[in-house]
Design a protein around this motif. Structure first.
Motif: not given
Length: 268
Positions: A127-140, A246-253
């Protein structure tokens, strides 16, 4: 590692019946409650976003709907992803168990890709640095023990203002004495103290927005004592990146998060 192999085999054998067992028998509620708490936090955060950066949004729902890059750590069969997918312009999942990832893939909700491997190694290497808005860890996290590497990885990948939200099992009062703040319990999972989690957050620049008692599920008919946390990288508001037309997945991860045949990197 022995612990990683145990977790992998446990959940590979449990994957097909996991959803039904967790929701019907153990009354597992962590994904729903995490979403509820996160929604309230995003509402508070929205008030701090400068008007010129709101992109015309009149509410936190408009600003965050389909605009966040979301990383589901220990995604399992996708129970958390199902509750968070409407926030996501990219939803990426990682889990140690190939069987659990197979179940998650069948749901078709992880548009950003699914990886079989260690959540810690994934954050460090894929994962690129500073690329995630929300990291979730439910019961892990109770399957990991020491969370130093997890917090360090989360701080690396979160954007300024981004969130790490999670549930853990709590040690009984006094049980953390003489240990580093976490301890293996009879259940085979680790319990944690608030002091330990608060200390890790401070060490990695994560401010505590929510920290409360919360039981994620039942065990032997009794609520499992736990804690729910929402941590934020820094103190500033989260300003989602604009989604290109037109790009629903761009620029995130990064594209390398796509992992139908990703290597198994270690213990999640």
């Amino acid at each position: 590692q022995e612990g990683e192999q145990y977790v992998r085999e446990l959940f590979d054998g449990f994957a097909a019946k996991y959803d039904k067992h967790m929701t019907n028998k153990l009354l597992y509620s962590a994904p729903r409650v995490l979403r509820m708490e996160l929604n309230a936090e995003l509402r508070r955060d929205f008030e701090r976003v400068p008007a010129e950066l709101r992109a015309g949004a009149e509410s936190h729902r408009e600003l965050s709907n389909g605009t966040l890059s979301v990383l589901d750590l220990g995604c399992g069969t996708g129970l958390s992803g199902a509750w968070l997918k409407d926030f996501a312009r990219s939803l990426v999942g990682v889990d140690l168990s190939e069987g659990m990832v197979r179940e998650a893939r069948a749901k078709g909700i992880y548009g950003g890709g699914l990886t079989v491997g260690s959540l810690e190694a994934f954050m460090e290497e894929r994962v690129e640095p500073a690329s995630v808005d929300l990291a979730v860890a439910a019961d892990v996290l109770p399957y990991l023990g020491d969370l130093s590497r997890t917090f360090r990885g989360a701080a690396r990948v979160l954007r300024p203002g981004g969130y790490l939200v999670f549930t853990v099992e709590a040690l009984p009062p006094g049980a953390g004495e003489g240990c580093p703040g976490f301890r293996l319990q009879r259940s085979g999972r680790f319990g944690y103290t608030r002091a330990y989690l608060d200390g890790l957050a401070a060490e990695h620049g994560l401010s505590v927005r929510v920290a409360r008692d919360y039981s994620p599920r039942l065990e032997m008919g009794e609520p499992v004592p736990g804690l729910l946390y929402i941590l934020k990288l820094g103190d500033g508001p989260l300003v989602p990146q604009a989604r290109p037309d037109g790009d629903t997945e761009a620029g995130a991860l990064p594209a390398k998060a796509d992992a139908a045949a990703a290597p198994r990197c270690g213990g999640a």
